[in-house]
Design an enzyme around this catalytic site. Structure first.
Site, PDB file in Angstrom:
ATOM      1  N   PHE A   1       0.973  -1.295  -0.005  1.00  0.00           N
ATOM      2  CA  PHE A   1       0.039  -0.015   0.062  1.00  0.00           C
ATOM      3  C   PHE A   1       0.754   1.133   0.018  1.00  0.00           C
ATOM      4  CE2 PHE A   1       0.636  -1.240   4.442  1.00  0.00           C
ATOM      5  CZ  PHE A   1       1.236   0.225   4.903  1.00  0.00           C
TER       6      PHE A   1
ATOM      7  N   GLU B   1       0.125   4.938   2.047  1.00  0.00           N
ATOM      8  CA  GLU B   1      -0.727   5.454   2.857  1.00  0.00           C
ATOM      9  C   GLU B   1      -0.465   6.875   3.528  1.00  0.00           C
ATOM     10  OE1 GLU B   1      -2.429   2.601   5.968  1.00  0.00           O
ATOM     11  OE2 GLU B   1      -1.571   3.826   7.249  1.00  0.00           O
TER      12      GLU B   1
ATOM     13  N   ASN C   1      12.284  -8.566   4.520  1.00  0.00           N
ATOM     14  CA  ASN C   1      12.387  -9.901   4.070  1.00  0.00           C
ATOM     15  C   ASN C   1      13.810  -9.928   3.444  1.00  0.00           C
ATOM     16  OD1 ASN C   1       9.776 -10.602   4.556  1.00  0.00           O
ATOM     17  ND2 ASN C   1       9.413 -11.073   2.382  1.00  0.00           N
TER      18      ASN C   1
ATOM     19  N   HIS D   1       7.723  -6.630  12.709  1.00  0.00           N
ATOM     20  CA  HIS D   1       7.443  -6.069  11.310  1.00  0.00           C
ATOM     21  C   HIS D   1       6.147  -5.479  11.124  1.00  0.00           C
ATOM     22  CE1 HIS D   1       5.633  -9.284   9.488  1.00  0.00           C
ATOM     23  NE2 HIS D   1       5.799  -8.886   8.226  1.00  0.00           N
TER      24      HIS D   1
ATOM     25  N   LYS E   1      -4.289   1.133  -2.573  1.00  0.00           N
ATOM     26  CA  LYS E   1      -3.794  -0.178  -2.682  1.00  0.00           C
ATOM     27  C   LYS E   1      -4.003  -0.838  -4.114  1.00  0.00           C
ATOM     28  CE  LYS E   1      -4.537  -3.090   0.530  1.00  0.00           C
ATOM     29  NZ  LYS E   1      -3.280  -3.444   1.127  1.00  0.00           N
TER      30      LYS E   1
END
Lengths: 140, 478
Positions: free
Chosen positions: B202, B204, B327, B401, B477
């Site tokens: 997303f 935001e 990640n 996270h 999104k």
């Protein structure tokens, strides 16, 4: 239904039962398309050749679905099924045949969810009482 | 599964069978009650089987079931004796979060909020969509992106060199080799630079709703009611393909190196092996694509704010607060019993949380510590934390996270049936624009756990410190 969707909080999987391996592979690719969009609206208009090889039978299923996923993402093709032959080779397994589908049309084929990859997690393909049973989990 | 309580926020899964170390899970008592019986605890134990794992297989309080490694897992491998596992990084290599701050307040943005969300939605491609037509890259140019990461985008005029000071690893992972990335990965990534993607990714618009640490907030440029913009995305199809390609190699390699695995998705190879080195070089390249991706999106966001607010860059003051990887696997150094220990730290759904005074903590944050960005759901709040000395000592400089899902995607869609989610969000004061309505249903606030509880555990455990809470007012999104 030849396949059922498994669900978990973070990912989506597929469980497939079929009388034969070719049917199972066809149902699996159809099931994968059903995760991405409503597969009832996907028509088997075009056929294109597909091949895959792997050391293990369950990994062959993963390779086959990964190939179909790649074609969806890069070539914009979505598949309703497949007609393949699965053979044992000296170094594992191989598959050849066709996948049948049509170009992905974002208007007609509303996207349900994008699949990032076909995972090895809990991957299985084994003989069952009624034929074959496979399980595959997608990363979404 | 045997689980022993260590203290109010930590639990031990004692070493047994072929586990090489214990598992340690950060969770509150109620969280652990929910986790018992969940497969994710077994996954923590599975990771403890990997060769060269140091100290413990760690899990953060936002732990949930993943394929192979749990999401929220941290595993540090000895740099000489250890292994690298693509599954310990995940498919979306360097999925991460970037936080931008502005000089704007809620009052400045309120009258133009809808225009601003619309503009952002039009300029930042989301969903299955391809990248913008004004950013079409040939393979040679893409190779440069993979080698240089965020600094490639800055060289193209998309950002200022100062931005780099506020990115984890300055937006470039060393050792990236574009030749180790397959043609298929290039094909998948070619048109995806500068795109958010779908799922939980997303953009935001938020405001600072609470400040817990005035001094740290000031250092980070955050003030009450100040407007921020958060970007959550990763390396798109390119990273997914790199992971798939190398898992294929590693499934075979693990068997060849005689590594006994409880789950094939944990497949790995020694860090020093050709397969291990190939993956590290390809993973770094994909991570750099993700850094460049967030840099390009930052540029689009700056342009959008400027166009809608009719203000120049100086007045808007849109600066990068920080950019973290969620990640990743990276070589990092830690002091240990008076000497320096080098480890390859796998963080899969976990964030680096370096302490004050660490050389990799940006200069303006030397006193408060490295910012840690924890997105919540689109209806409630997100958090800005900072790293601590305790995290550096106990968790290889790592923390949580995010929130983690409470409902599966299908359950969420079932609960959303017949509801007008966009209107509901609007009543809560959040303007949402999305490529697909099913994504909005899957991502609705109640589909997620309350991120405040996750953050409270890492704060109680001392591995992060709360600085500010951010509340959403506009969301785009996929």
């Amino acid at each position: 239904m030849p396949y059922s969707l498994l669900e978990h909080t973070a990912d989506v999987g597929l469980e497939v039962e079929a009388a034969s391996l070719p049917e199972l592979f066809s149902d699996a690719v159809r099931g994968m398309s059903d995760v991405i969009t409503d597969v009832e609206r996907v028509e088997a208009i075009e056929e294109q050749p597909i091949e895959a090889r792997a050391e293990w039978l369950d990994v062959l299923l993963l390779e086959f679905l990964s190939e179909a996923l790649y074609r969806f993402e890069v070539k914009g093709e979505i598949f309703a099924g497949a007609r393949v032959e699965v053979d044992q080779t000296p170094d594992g397994w191989s598959l050849s045949g066709v996948v049948a589908g049509e170009p992905f049309d974002p208007i007609r084929h509303t996207t349900r969810v994008m699949i990032k990859a076909v995972t090895y997690h809990q991957l299985a393909l084994e003989q069952s009482d009624s034929g074959w049973r496979g399980r595959v989990i997608f990363d979404i | 599964m045997k689980v022993q309580k260590i203290d109010e926020s930590r639990w031990r899964i004692p070493r047994e069978g072929k586990m090489r170390v214990d598992g340690i899970v950060y969770a509150s008592e109620p969280m652990m009650a929910d986790l018992r019986g969940d497969q994710c605890l077994e996954q923590v134990a599975n990771v403890a089987h990997l060769p060269g794992i140091l100290d413990a297989s760690l899990a953060m309080p936002d732990i949930h079931w993943g394929y192979g490694f749990p999401i929220g897992g941290v595993a540090a491998m000895d740099a000489d004796e250890g292994v690298i596992s693509p599954g310990g990084v995940g498919y979306d290599i360097n999925c991460g979060v970037r936080l931008l701050r502005t000089e704007l307040t809620r009052a400045d943005v309120k009258p133009v909020l809808r225009d601003l969300v619309t503009r952002l939605y039009q300029s930042i491609p989301t969903g299955v969509g391809r990248g913008r037509k004004d950013l079409r890259l040939g393979k040679n140019e893409l190779r440069k992106v993979l080698r240089r990461g965020a600094s490639w985008a800055i060289g193209e005029g998309m950002g200022s060199p100062r931005d780099l000071d506020f990115l984890e690893e300055r937006g470039t992972i060393d050792g990236a080799d574009p030749e180790r990335v397959s043609d298929r990965a290039y094909e998948r990534g070619r048109r995806q630079l500068g795109t958010l993607g779908s799922g939980n990714h997303f953009g935001e618009i938020q405001y600072v709703s609470e400040i817990y640490d005035e001094v740290a907030a000031r250092a980070l440029g955050l003030f009450r009611d100040g407007i921020t913009f958060t970007i959550h995305c990763g390396s798109r199809g390119l990273g997914h393909q790199v992971c798939s390609d190398h898992l294929k190699t590693m499934v075979r390699a693990a068997a060849r190196y005689g590594i006994d695995l409880p789950d094939r998705q944990l497949c790995c190879a020694p860090l020093r092996s050709p397969e291990g080195r190939d993956y590290l070089a390809a993973m770094a390249a994909a991570a750099n694509f993700a850094f460049a991706n967030r840099q390009v999106i930052t540029h689009y966001a700056r342009e959008s704010f400027a166009a809608v607010l009719g203000m120049g860059p100086a007045k808007l003051g849109i600066e990068v607060v920080y950019d973290v990887c969620h990640n990743i696997a990276k070589f990092e150094e830690f002091e240990h019993n008076g000497s320096v220990r080098r480890a390859c730290v796998h963080r899969k759904g976990a964030t680096r949380a370096y302490p004050p005074g660490h050389p990799k903590t940006p200069e303006p944050y030397q006193e408060c510590g490295q910012p840690v960005l924890i997105p919540g759901d689109m209806g409630r709040y997100s958090y800005v934390l900072v790293g601590t000395e305790k995290a550096y000592r106990d968790t290889f400089g790592s923390t949580c996270h995010g929130a983690g899902r409470r409902l599966s995607r299908r359950q969420a869609k079932r609960q959303a049936r017949g509801r007008r989610l966009i209107d509901e969000m609007e009543e809560r004061g959040v303007v949402v624009m999305a490529a697909g309505m099913s994504t909005v249903a899957e991502e609705m606030p109640e589909a997620y756990k309350d991120v405040a509880q996750v953050v409270d555990v890492v704060q109680a455990a001392g591995i992060s410190r709360k600085v500010a809470e951010l509340r959403p007012i506009g969301v785009i999104k996929g």
